[in-house]
Write a protein that holds these residues in place. Structure first.
Motif, mmCIF file in Angstrom:
data_model
loop_
_atom_site.group_PDB
_atom_site.id
_atom_site.type_symbol
_atom_site.label_atom_id
_atom_site.label_comp_id
_atom_site.label_asym_id
_atom_site.label_seq_id
_atom_site.Cartn_x
_atom_site.Cartn_y
_atom_site.Cartn_z
ATOM 1 N N ALA A 174 47.172 36.476 40.571
ATOM 2 C CA ALA A 174 45.827 37.267 41.277
ATOM 3 C C ALA A 174 45.696 38.610 40.533
ATOM 4 C CB ALA A 174 46.259 37.279 42.615
ATOM 5 N N CYS A 175 44.629 38.866 40.575
ATOM 6 C CA CYS A 175 44.111 40.361 40.334
ATOM 7 C C CYS A 175 43.003 40.849 41.248
ATOM 8 C CB CYS A 175 43.555 40.160 38.944
ATOM 9 S SG CYS A 175 43.072 41.974 38.210
ATOM 10 N N PHE A 176 43.347 42.232 41.815
ATOM 11 C CA PHE A 176 42.365 42.768 42.389
ATOM 12 C C PHE A 176 41.938 44.079 42.049
ATOM 13 C CE2 PHE A 176 44.688 39.979 45.357
ATOM 14 C CZ PHE A 176 43.778 39.340 46.177
ATOM 15 N N THR A 225 37.108 41.059 46.325
ATOM 16 C CA THR A 225 38.356 40.921 47.000
ATOM 17 C C THR A 225 38.209 39.676 47.728
ATOM 18 O OG1 THR A 225 39.035 43.364 47.067
ATOM 19 C CG2 THR A 225 39.993 41.678 48.640
ATOM 20 N N ASP A 235 36.417 36.994 47.281
ATOM 21 C CA ASP A 235 36.407 35.682 46.427
ATOM 22 C C ASP A 235 37.942 35.556 45.788
ATOM 23 O OD1 ASP A 235 33.745 35.528 46.483
ATOM 24 O OD2 ASP A 235 33.519 36.401 44.797
ATOM 25 N N GLU A 236 38.509 36.503 45.498
ATOM 26 C CA GLU A 236 40.120 36.260 45.108
ATOM 27 C C GLU A 236 40.816 35.829 46.337
ATOM 28 O OE1 GLU A 236 42.910 36.475 41.795
ATOM 29 O OE2 GLU A 236 40.921 35.973 42.336
ATOM 30 N N ARG A 292 40.174 32.074 46.962
ATOM 31 C CA ARG A 292 40.982 31.328 45.705
ATOM 32 C C ARG A 292 42.514 31.029 46.002
ATOM 33 N NH1 ARG A 292 43.510 31.629 40.818
ATOM 34 N NH2 ARG A 292 43.979 34.009 41.213
ATOM 35 N N VAL A 350 50.612 39.421 41.728
ATOM 36 C CA VAL A 350 49.237 40.363 41.611
ATOM 37 C C VAL A 350 49.658 41.209 40.435
ATOM 38 C CG1 VAL A 350 48.038 41.698 42.951
ATOM 39 C CG2 VAL A 350 48.873 40.075 44.154
#
Length: 131
Positions: A58-60, A68, A70-71, A74, A94
């Motif tokens: 994951a990436c924020f 945020t 949307d992630e 997911r 992350v």
């Protein structure tokens, strides 16, 4: 003195199985649709494999509430997929976090969802959530 025996816990009745636990990468899943997951689980079972863990990258890195969300949506989809597959743990790694105060409650909600599904939720990276 009681004449009834104490109930046996399910865990006390576990037997070793001839199956190999495996870790699945979320990125390798073609879909999180139930039909696909059902077929995948069947293929794994036929091969003598048991899905034990699902890993998610994951990436924020955007300071944007929509990105945020949307992630997190997911990740939540993968928690549901992990529950369907019968994994014990969903591990989320992350990489970047632009705004930890925005991301932390969203990941805490994912952790709560995982707990409701009976899954462990492991978080790796530069952010933590309170258990």
């Amino acid at each position: 003195m009681s004449t009834t025996s104490s109930p046996t816990r399910a865990i006390d009745r576990c037997q070793p199985a001839d199956a190999t636990p495996v870790t699945l990468e979320a990125a390798a899943l073609e879909s999180t649709a139930p039909e696909y997951l059902r077929d995948l689980k069947g293929e794994l079972t036929a091969e003598g494999l048991v899905p034990a863990e699902l890993t998610v990258e994951a990436c924020f890195d955007e300071d944007c509430s929509l990105a945020t969300q949307d992630e997190v949506d997911r990740i939540r989809g993968y928690v549901r997929a992990g529950s369907f597959l019968g994994v014990g743990t969903v591990t989320v790694t992350v990489d970047d976090v632009a705004d930890p105060e925005k991301v932390r409650p969203a990941l805490a909600a994912c952790a709560e969802r995982a707990a409701r599904e009976g899954l462990a939720f492991d978080l790796e990276g530069p952010i933590t959530v309170d258990a």
